[in-house]
Design an enzyme around this catalytic site. Sequence first.
Site, PDB file in Angstrom:
ATOM      1  N   GLU A 125      67.017  93.927  22.187  1.00  0.00           N
ATOM      2  CA  GLU A 125      67.912  92.666  21.687  1.00  0.00           C
ATOM      3  C   GLU A 125      67.736  91.424  22.799  1.00  0.00           C
ATOM      4  O   GLU A 125      67.687  90.267  22.473  1.00  0.00           O
ATOM      5  CB  GLU A 125      69.319  92.836  21.736  1.00  0.00           C
ATOM      6  CG  GLU A 125      69.949  93.781  20.674  1.00  0.00           C
ATOM      7  CD  GLU A 125      71.238  94.208  21.105  1.00  0.00           C
ATOM      8  OE1 GLU A 125      72.302  93.224  20.099  1.00  0.00           O
ATOM      9  OE2 GLU A 125      71.831  94.892  21.846  1.00  0.00           O
ATOM     10  N   GLU A 173      81.881  90.827  25.702  1.00  0.00           N
ATOM     11  CA  GLU A 173      83.105  90.326  26.496  1.00  0.00           C
ATOM     12  C   GLU A 173      82.780  89.585  27.721  1.00  0.00           C
ATOM     13  O   GLU A 173      83.319  88.649  28.179  1.00  0.00           O
ATOM     14  CB  GLU A 173      83.438  91.719  26.973  1.00  0.00           C
ATOM     15  CG  GLU A 173      84.475  92.569  25.759  1.00  0.00           C
ATOM     16  CD  GLU A 173      83.457  93.358  25.098  1.00  0.00           C
ATOM     17  OE1 GLU A 173      83.776  94.088  24.186  1.00  0.00           O
ATOM     18  OE2 GLU A 173      82.067  93.294  25.104  1.00  0.00           O
ATOM     19  N   LYS A 229      78.522  87.784  16.662  1.00  0.00           N
ATOM     20  CA  LYS A 229      77.039  88.310  16.867  1.00  0.00           C
ATOM     21  C   LYS A 229      76.814  88.855  15.365  1.00  0.00           C
ATOM     22  O   LYS A 229      76.992  90.336  14.985  1.00  0.00           O
ATOM     23  CB  LYS A 229      77.069  89.339  17.726  1.00  0.00           C
ATOM     24  CG  LYS A 229      75.741  89.866  18.313  1.00  0.00           C
ATOM     25  CD  LYS A 229      75.912  90.719  19.132  1.00  0.00           C
ATOM     26  CE  LYS A 229      74.362  91.391  19.628  1.00  0.00           C
ATOM     27  NZ  LYS A 229      74.664  92.389  20.769  1.00  0.00           N
ATOM     28  N   TYR A 275      84.323  66.585  23.228  1.00  0.00           N
ATOM     29  CA  TYR A 275      83.676  68.105  22.707  1.00  0.00           C
ATOM     30  C   TYR A 275      82.489  68.179  22.584  1.00  0.00           C
ATOM     31  O   TYR A 275      81.748  69.338  22.464  1.00  0.00           O
ATOM     32  CB  TYR A 275      84.788  68.293  21.461  1.00  0.00           C
ATOM     33  CG  TYR A 275      84.978  67.327  20.395  1.00  0.00           C
ATOM     34  CD1 TYR A 275      83.894  66.842  19.575  1.00  0.00           C
ATOM     35  CD2 TYR A 275      86.077  66.514  20.321  1.00  0.00           C
ATOM     36  CE1 TYR A 275      83.892  65.746  18.856  1.00  0.00           C
ATOM     37  CE2 TYR A 275      86.341  65.679  19.577  1.00  0.00           C
ATOM     38  CZ  TYR A 275      85.243  65.090  18.721  1.00  0.00           C
ATOM     39  OH  TYR A 275      85.480  64.200  17.927  1.00  0.00           O
TER      40      TYR A 275
END
Length: 149
Positions: free
Chosen positions: A32, A84, A109, A64
């Site tokens: 990954e 996390e 994901k 933004y």
Amino acid sequence: MSKDDPVRPAGGDRIALRGLRAYGHHGVYEAERERGQEFIVDVVLELDLAPAAASDDVADTVHYGELADRLVAIVAGEPVRLLETLAQRLADACLADRRVRAVEVTVHKPSAPIPHAFADVAVTLRRSTEGSGARSDPTGWVDDREAGR
């Protein structure tokens, strides 16, 4: 209340940026981190939008577009193993603007290496700078789980 008194929000003002896509090299598995994949980020900022509403000036709010640039740079930047950790880095970037009282960050994901059909995998966290008796670290963020929320 006179017409000259500003109406102050009751804490409900928010800016939401949803579906921000960026390519990153995050994951537990080496493959990954080598190949990389797309991540999708949603953030909701809590802040007082009355100054910007009154002035009609972007300098009085969170821009933004600039926020999106910062978040994409984090996702595309230094790899981490866990969503996390990535979500915390994104939350820290949002809270770096002192006008932001709290943030909710979701990192999706969609191509996670799960050997079963699934629609999405995501991590959501909420962080706040407001004092509620919760412990905070030197960066100023408060883990809402420690605050008993």
